[in-house]
Design an enzyme around this catalytic site. Sequence first.
Site, PDB file in Angstrom:
ATOM      1  N   CYS A 121      41.926  57.842  49.194  1.00 20.16           N
ATOM      2  CA  CYS A 121      40.885  58.341  49.077  1.00 20.16           C
ATOM      3  C   CYS A 121      40.183  59.648  49.022  1.00 20.16           C
ATOM      4  O   CYS A 121      38.799  60.330  48.599  1.00 20.16           O
ATOM      5  CB  CYS A 121      40.145  57.947  50.137  1.00 20.16           C
ATOM      6  SG  CYS A 121      39.973  56.088  50.287  1.00 20.16           S
TER       7      CYS A 121
ATOM      8  N   CYS B 165      40.282  59.885  45.217  1.00 21.01           N
ATOM      9  CA  CYS B 165      38.978  59.522  44.774  1.00 21.01           C
ATOM     10  C   CYS B 165      38.102  60.061  44.413  1.00 21.01           C
ATOM     11  O   CYS B 165      37.248  60.265  44.116  1.00 21.01           O
ATOM     12  CB  CYS B 165      38.824  58.212  45.300  1.00 21.01           C
ATOM     13  SG  CYS B 165      37.669  56.840  44.686  1.00 21.01           S
TER      14      CYS B 165
ATOM     15  N   CYS C 166      31.315  56.312  47.394  1.00 20.52           N
ATOM     16  CA  CYS C 166      31.961  55.278  48.255  1.00 20.52           C
ATOM     17  C   CYS C 166      31.244  54.879  49.748  1.00 20.52           C
ATOM     18  O   CYS C 166      31.587  55.494  50.649  1.00 20.52           O
ATOM     19  CB  CYS C 166      33.151  55.028  48.861  1.00 20.52           C
ATOM     20  SG  CYS C 166      34.435  53.453  49.306  1.00 20.52           S
TER      21      CYS C 166
ATOM     22  N   CYS D 271      42.762  52.726  44.218  1.00 20.27           N
ATOM     23  CA  CYS D 271      42.210  52.075  45.742  1.00 20.27           C
ATOM     24  C   CYS D 271      42.937  50.526  46.244  1.00 20.27           C
ATOM     25  O   CYS D 271      42.332  49.554  45.904  1.00 20.27           O
ATOM     26  CB  CYS D 271      40.680  51.616  45.278  1.00 20.27           C
ATOM     27  SG  CYS D 271      39.482  51.373  46.204  1.00 20.27           S
TER      28      CYS D 271
ATOM     29  N   GLU E 166      47.055  39.797  30.008  1.00 22.62           N
ATOM     30  CA  GLU E 166      46.206  38.722  31.289  1.00 22.62           C
ATOM     31  C   GLU E 166      46.545  37.593  31.410  1.00 22.62           C
ATOM     32  O   GLU E 166      46.263  37.246  32.972  1.00 22.62           O
ATOM     33  CB  GLU E 166      44.358  38.345  29.969  1.00 22.62           C
ATOM     34  CG  GLU E 166      43.684  39.557  29.720  1.00 22.62           C
ATOM     35  CD  GLU E 166      44.221  40.526  31.545  1.00 22.62           C
ATOM     36  OE1 GLU E 166      43.691  39.794  32.236  1.00 22.62           O
ATOM     37  OE2 GLU E 166      44.206  42.318  30.819  1.00 22.62           O
TER      38      GLU E 166
END
Length: 348
Positions: free
Chosen positions: A201, A204, A210, A194, A39
């Site tokens: 899209c 998606c 959206c 994305c 991370e």
Amino acid sequence: MNPVAGSFAQRLLDWFDHGGRHDLPWQHPRTPYRVWLAEIMLQQTQVKTVTPYFERFVAAFPTLPDLAAASLDDVLAQWSGLGYYARARNLHTSARLCCELHWGELPRDFAALVALPGIGRSTAGAILAQAWGERFPILDGNVKRVLARYHGISGWPNLPAVEKQLWMLAEAHLPASRMADYTQAQMDFGATLCTRQNPACMLCVMNTDCIALRDGRVEELPTARPGKPLPERTALVLFAQNADGEILLQRRPPTGIWASLWSLPEAETHEQARSWFALHLHGDYDQAEALAEIPHVFSHYRLRMHPLHWQALVARDVVRDNADLRWVPRAALATLGLPAPIRKLLGE
DNA sequence: AAAACGGGGTA
DNA sequence: TACCCAGTTTT
């Protein structure tokens, strides 16, 4: 429609099962230490860049106590080239704090995590969710982009008012379980589907809900950062070699750009460079060979470095007694933390 | 040369 | 909350 199966989180998890990344090195095994390290490395850096660094880093420091026991120089050497070196210094400090305060382990507690340097709200949430399955939201750049589009939110996501709204939405979408997968799913979704440009899209799983897609605003969301011209600075870098071909390197101060890294001595003007040379080296400053300019862009200014090169120089006595200044053979460069453009100049 | 990625620290 | 700090890779 089934409100659970149709939820944002459930769709993301369904997508993750076939479309997400399941073979990242920090997922096998997924220990708190490895999740934390990943991370931190991923904070400003993409998965593809991080992966080889992560593997080398855990090989060098397999456990948190190993990292705590290492020298900062060794840690920076492993980090060299990844950038944002404060992350490495904070990681090292945090490892030592964990040994003092938490029996050599990363704490399983939000407040204790955020108290460690280098861990903010998003990183703490990512660690708790991935290492322990705890229910905390994250809000990195990927998540910001996905939420800004899905909810049709305008305004630069780092604006405090916008960010606050995004945190509330991130929290509202949390699923009841599978937090580790959900956290990874959000990052994978933003990074691979994305995306900032040319998002997929058509593929998606959210494309019926959206708001940005509905309104034809996918390309303009999230709102770009307000532009500002970068200031420009120049510097002379002194590339001195002795008769053995060793290079004179200097440890940079512990704060500021490239903090605590080893680099070539730097001066703002020829006058300064000349007096630094006279103080530390025998020989003729004016014999320098001017090498090609090295342009380098930081996030907050542009630096044009002008290297000056000398060969077969002899150092004055001060150099011998200076812990922050030393002749380094080429073969030893790999063991030191060097800024990427300097490493490149020195031919590594 | 410009854009993209991108979170933490402190006053 | 507002503002400051901080590198490298990709396009």
